[in-house]
Design an enzyme around this catalytic site. Structure first.
Site, PDB file in Angstrom:
ATOM      1  N   GLU A  13       0.818  -1.220   0.000  1.00  0.00           N
ATOM      2  CA  GLU A  13       0.000   0.000   0.000  1.00  0.00           C
ATOM      3  C   GLU A  13       0.852   1.271   0.000  1.00  0.00           C
ATOM      4  OE1 GLU A  13      -3.813  -0.522   2.483  1.00  0.00           O
ATOM      5  OE2 GLU A  13      -2.411  -1.993   3.240  1.00  0.00           O
ATOM      6  N   SER A 163      -6.088  -2.886   1.480  1.00  0.00           N
ATOM      7  CA  SER A 163      -6.386  -2.419   0.117  1.00  0.00           C
ATOM      8  C   SER A 163      -6.784  -3.555  -0.823  1.00  0.00           C
ATOM      9  CB  SER A 163      -5.196  -1.647  -0.490  1.00  0.00           C
ATOM     10  OG  SER A 163      -5.088  -0.391   0.129  1.00  0.00           O
ATOM     11  N   ARG A 273     -10.872   3.483  11.517  1.00  0.00           N
ATOM     12  CA  ARG A 273     -12.115   3.332  10.739  1.00  0.00           C
ATOM     13  C   ARG A 273     -12.558   1.880  10.850  1.00  0.00           C
ATOM     14  NH1 ARG A 273     -10.840   3.352   5.254  1.00  0.00           N
ATOM     15  NH2 ARG A 273     -11.460   1.190   5.249  1.00  0.00           N
ATOM     16  N   ASP A 275     -15.052  -1.130   9.648  1.00  0.00           N
ATOM     17  CA  ASP A 275     -15.810  -1.494   8.443  1.00  0.00           C
ATOM     18  C   ASP A 275     -16.702  -2.714   8.692  1.00  0.00           C
ATOM     19  OD1 ASP A 275     -14.229   0.480   7.380  1.00  0.00           O
ATOM     20  OD2 ASP A 275     -13.040  -0.854   6.104  1.00  0.00           O
TER      21      ASP A 275
HETATM   22  N1  LIG Z   1     -17.024 -12.063   3.598  1.00  0.00           N
HETATM   23  C1  LIG Z   1     -17.182 -11.231   2.586  1.00  0.00           C
HETATM   24  N2  LIG Z   1     -18.333 -11.202   1.859  1.00  0.00           N
HETATM   25  C2  LIG Z   1     -18.487 -10.344   0.822  1.00  0.00           C
HETATM   26  N3  LIG Z   1     -17.539  -9.470   0.427  1.00  0.00           N
HETATM   27  C3  LIG Z   1     -16.364  -9.455   1.103  1.00  0.00           C
HETATM   28  C4  LIG Z   1     -16.133 -10.323   2.208  1.00  0.00           C
HETATM   29  N4  LIG Z   1     -14.898 -10.082   2.688  1.00  0.00           N
HETATM   30  C5  LIG Z   1     -14.382  -9.125   1.911  1.00  0.00           C
HETATM   31  N5  LIG Z   1     -15.234  -8.752   0.944  1.00  0.00           N
HETATM   32  C6  LIG Z   1     -14.960  -7.751  -0.104  1.00  0.00           C
HETATM   33  O1  LIG Z   1     -13.549  -7.602  -0.227  1.00  0.00           O
HETATM   34  C7  LIG Z   1     -13.142  -6.273   0.125  1.00  0.00           C
HETATM   35  C8  LIG Z   1     -11.801  -6.297   0.833  1.00  0.00           C
HETATM   36  O2  LIG Z   1     -11.879  -7.120   1.980  1.00  0.00           O
HETATM   37  P1  LIG Z   1     -11.338  -6.645   3.395  1.00  0.00           P
HETATM   38  O3  LIG Z   1     -11.545  -7.762   4.340  1.00  0.00           O
HETATM   39  O4  LIG Z   1     -11.977  -5.358   3.742  1.00  0.00           O
HETATM   40  O5  LIG Z   1      -9.778  -6.475   3.149  1.00  0.00           O
HETATM   41  P2  LIG Z   1      -8.812  -5.197   3.072  1.00  0.00           P
HETATM   42  O6  LIG Z   1      -8.177  -5.117   4.402  1.00  0.00           O
HETATM   43  O7  LIG Z   1      -7.838  -5.528   2.018  1.00  0.00           O
HETATM   44  O8  LIG Z   1      -9.665  -3.983   2.764  1.00  0.00           O
HETATM   45  C9  LIG Z   1     -14.317  -5.741   0.940  1.00  0.00           C
HETATM   46  O9  LIG Z   1     -14.357  -4.335   0.918  1.00  0.00           O
HETATM   47  C10 LIG Z   1     -15.498  -6.384   0.240  1.00  0.00           C
HETATM   48  O10 LIG Z   1     -15.807  -5.728  -0.991  1.00  0.00           O
HETATM   49 MG   LIG Z   2     -11.361  -3.361   3.758  1.00  0.00          MG
END
Ligand SMILES: Nc1ncnc2c1ncn2[C@@H]1O[C@H](COP(=O)(O)OP(=O)(O)O)[C@@H](O)[C@H]1O
Ligand SMILES: [Mg+2]
Length: 339
Positions: A13, A163, A273, A275
């Site tokens: 990142e 990311s 933040r 989420d």
């Molecule tokens: N269990 C899930 N079901 C549906 N979408 C998911 C799920 N986990 C992650 N995503 C999708 O993948 C994206 C990135 O996952 P995340 O866990 O937030 O990782 P990062 O830390 O890279 O942001 C999320 O913003 C969402 O769009």
């Molecule tokens: Mg995320």
């Protein structure tokens, strides 16, 4: 204040951090701080306007030499995302050096960065999370295990990244192995998580000043692609941010309460933040907490505060003041919180 602004960094990142740091650096200068930006290269080297930066360790707190000038920072602001910056490593360096550091300390940063550990910790305190299997050393779980525990789709994620780097959405068992191999490029601990079809993505900004934790109104991210992958995040005009999130008042309250609880469970400090993923049946699941969220002019974190009438410079000053107060509480022996 003399603010040592660390940016760039060794993680995937790096580029996002460079953009965040410009926004943060300019705002800090505008509010009258002396900003000393230090660029951390992808190779881990520290540089200042192409001159050498060095840490002098003879006396405590340690001093910094930039070119020929020597100084002790009043506070360090790591505008670094991902491993080697948001994961407790830089926070540990600051603690060793005797420099106050903006944002969460070693422990909270390390736990929040690790999606597997973080989910275990918050789930143990009653926060709803989606079921997952964690695997290490490229182990491929059996077909029945994935089918029985999770179903499809699943999201395969490196435990300590951000990311969306290294994440895949997997819709059948035969896609699982390549997805695990792709995630292994970034970490040897991998999560296979139950996926929600078309979830709504709800985010809450948080700040703290010693005792009190404050949450913003929730915002919503609507990815311009099937899910919010790297491209949807940084290179997709169809991805939009909606503030406030168009959700019922009961869900707004639930998201804010849950975000504050997660911040407190993890012993976060300064800012974060939180989420969530919202299922079509109205169930809200904690997804992750970012201890150093994106901080550009278009980032959710500053935009959520701004929508609530708090300008980003006021948020930044609050973050710096909180770091100094926490440091002096620790120094005087009156603070027992993890720094
Ligand atoms: N269990 C899930 N079901 C549906 N979408 C998911 C799920 N986990 C992650 N995503 C999708 O993948 C994206 C990135 O996952 P995340 O866990 O937030 O990782 P990062 O830390 O890279 O942001 C999320 O913003 C969402 O769009
Ligand atoms: Mg995320």
């Amino acid at each position: 204040m003399k603010v040592l602004l660390l940016y760039g960094g060794r993680s995937a990142e790096h580029d996002v951090s460079v953009i965040s740091s410009r926004f943060v650096g300019n705002l800090l200068k505008k509010t009258g701080h002396d900003v000393f930006p230090v660029f951390i290269g992808k190779n881990g080297g520290w540089k200042v306007e192409n001159r050498t930066a060095a840490i002098i360790t003879e006396k405590y707190p340690w001093r910094i030499m930039l070119g020929t000038a020597e100084f002790t920072p009043d506070v360090v602001f790591p505008v670094l995302h991902g491993p080697y910056g948001e994961d407790g490593t830089i926070q540990g360096l600051c603690r060793t050096a005797g420099w106050p550091c903006a944002g969460s300390g070693v422990e909270a940063s390390a736990v929040a960065m690790n999606k597997d550990l973080c989910k275990r910790v918050v789930a143990a305190r009653g926060i709803p999370v989606l079921p997952w299997i964690s695997v290490s050393g490229k182990r491929i779980p059996g077909k029945q295990e994935v089918h029985g525990k999770l179903g499809y789709p699943v999201f395969v994620k490196p435990a300590r990244q951000g990311s969306s780097v290294g994440i895949s959405r997997v819709t059948d068992y035969y896609e699982l192995k390549p997805a695990i191999m792709a995630a292994c490029e970034y970490d040897n601990l991998i999560l296979i998580e139950k996926g929600i079809e078309n979830p709504r993505e709800i985010e809450v900004a948080l700040v703290s000043d010693g005792g009190a934790i404050r949450s913003s109104m929730p915002g919503e991210v609507i990815p311009g692609k099937t899910w919010y992958d790297y491209e949807a995040k940084y290179d997709c005009p169809e991805s939009v941010t909606v503030i406030p999130a168009g959700i019922p008042a009961s869900l707004t309250a639930e998201a804010r309460t849950m975000a504050e609880k997660v911040f407190s469970i993890l012993s976060c400090a300064g800012f974060a933040r939180c989420d969530f993923l919202l299922d079509s049946d109205g169930s809200l699941y904690f997804n992750e907490l970012n201890t150093i969220p994106g901080f550009t002019s278009v980032s959710m974190f500053p935009k959520l505060w701004e929508a609530g009438g708090v300008p980003p410079e006021e948020i930044l000053n609050g973050i710096l003041t909180e770091a100094l107060e926490r440091y002096s509480r620790e120094k005087s022996g009156t603070g027992k919180e993890p720094v």
